[in-house]
Design an enzyme around this catalytic site. Structure first.
Site, mmCIF file in Angstrom:
data_model
loop_
_atom_site.group_PDB
_atom_site.id
_atom_site.type_symbol
_atom_site.label_atom_id
_atom_site.label_comp_id
_atom_site.label_asym_id
_atom_site.label_seq_id
_atom_site.Cartn_x
_atom_site.Cartn_y
_atom_site.Cartn_z
ATOM 1 N N CYS A 142 0.836 -1.202 0.000
ATOM 2 C CA CYS A 142 0.000 0.000 0.000
ATOM 3 C C CYS A 142 0.870 1.250 0.000
ATOM 4 O O CYS A 142 1.427 1.631 1.038
ATOM 5 C CB CYS A 142 -0.928 -0.009 1.213
ATOM 6 S SG CYS A 142 -2.002 1.442 1.319
ATOM 7 N N CYS A 145 -0.396 4.098 2.190
ATOM 8 C CA CYS A 145 -0.195 3.832 3.617
ATOM 9 C C CYS A 145 1.242 4.100 4.034
ATOM 10 O O CYS A 145 1.500 4.676 5.098
ATOM 11 C CB CYS A 145 -0.540 2.377 3.954
ATOM 12 S SG CYS A 145 -2.182 1.843 3.469
ATOM 13 N N ASP A 146 2.197 3.657 3.212
ATOM 14 C CA ASP A 146 3.594 3.609 3.642
ATOM 15 C C ASP A 146 4.551 4.464 2.825
ATOM 16 O O ASP A 146 5.733 4.563 3.171
ATOM 17 C CB ASP A 146 4.087 2.158 3.598
ATOM 18 C CG ASP A 146 3.276 1.255 4.513
ATOM 19 O OD1 ASP A 146 2.863 1.725 5.585
ATOM 20 O OD2 ASP A 146 3.060 0.075 4.160
#
Length: 319
Positions: A142, A145-146
């Site tokens: 992701c 997300c990261d």
């Protein structure tokens, strides 16, 4: 011994969507029962640092966040059960006094006036041992997300579809350089996305190539490079990177609902746009099981809230 339990609201799945639905359902006095499934906490249980969930100034641990959601749901009155769905009957609740019927792996039966499906989706992986060992230490599925953790670093994206191209383009906002690795000599993404990717000076593409291994070093171990192999020439090479994003798609956890509820071609539950309403009145869906676009903890939680509110209205209309 088989037991039968009755509930106004059954929630299937224990990720951000499921726990949020349980919190709202309990506060609406629906006395919800939540079945956790095989992975309580969902994908956040394998996420180390979470920096994009509102309310926390510092990074928090994904498993801790899910523990807090579970505790909050219990504290407001939700009944959380460690069990999984084995089979269900959603098509003719009127034949069973208006109840939907669910059979569990532990052999119990749950009869529910309404249900929220929040079983999530699982990222597809390459099948390498290092993927599991290095998740959170340079391996991710992701970018939104990261990606923030790779400011000024070199990263790779594996895949050739829309997801891979979108992840690569997004990562250029943070990384110094992005390498897209695809096993074929052409992309499957939409043409406009391909044009954007190929025109971006921060992105390079390695064609006809697969990842044979993800290499690591340091203490704790973190990704340092990829072992690559050209599928046409069998030539091997090494690419030094700081992180790798696997973008070969997701699989929604909907196998128990096939032929009972309307799914799209990829297996995601179809909901009425802007609502958690499925093709079956009284059955709602929330989180990644019906969202293949955003796939974020905060959007999953929001859809869990919506599903619980709709379930409350459904119950009220029945009474």
């Amino acid at each position: 011994m088989t037991e039968t339990f009755f509930t106004d609201l059954l929630i299937i799945g224990a990720g951000p969507a499921g726990y949020t639905a349980a919190i709202y359902g309990a506060r609406a006095n629906l006395k919800p029962t939540l079945l956790t499934g095989l992975q309580p906490g969902g994908q956040l249980t394998i996420t180390n640092d979470v920096e994009n969930y509102p309310g926390f100034a510092e990074a928090i641990q994904g498993p801790w966040l899910m523990e807090q959601m579970a505790s909050q749901a219990k504290n407001v009155g939700a009944n959380i059960v460690m069990d999984s769905i084995a089979e269900c009957s959603l098509l003719n609740p009127s034949k069973d006094d208006g109840y939907f019927t669910f059979h569990t792996d532990l052999g119990n039966i749950y009869k529910a006036r309404t249900a929220i499906i929040a079983t999530g989706a699982q990222a597809r992986w390459l099948g390498l041992e290092a993927e599991e060992r290095l998740q959170g230490y340079g391996v991710s599925a992701c970018a939104t997300c990261d990606g923030f953790f790779y400011r000024g670093k070199k990263v790779a994206v594996i895949g050739g579809g829309n997801t891979a191209v979108e992840e690569a383009l997004y990562l250029t906002n943070h990384a110094s350089h992005v390498t897209l690795i695809h096993r074929r000599d052409s992309l499957r993404a939409e043409k406009i996305q391909q044009d954007r990717l190929l025109a971006n000076p921060k992105i390079s593409v390695i064609w006809d190539t697969v990842v044979e291994d993800i290499l690591s070093g340091g203490n704790p171990a973190a990704v340092t490079s990829l072992a690559l192999k050209n599928v046409k020439t069998n030539e091997t090479s090494t690419l030094e990177i700081d992180g790798v994003f696997i973008a070969i798609g997701h699989t929604p956890n909907t196998s128990f609902f096939k032929n009972q509820i309307q799914l799209d071609d990829e297996g995601y539950i179809i909901t009425t746009p802007g609502t958690p309403n499925t093709s079956i009145p009284g059955i709602f869906a929330a989180g990644d099981v019906q969202d293949k676009h955003y796939r974020q903890a905060i959007t999953a939680a929001g859809s869990g809230c919506m599903a619980a509110l709709e379930a409350e209205r459904y119950i009220a209309s029945m009474k």
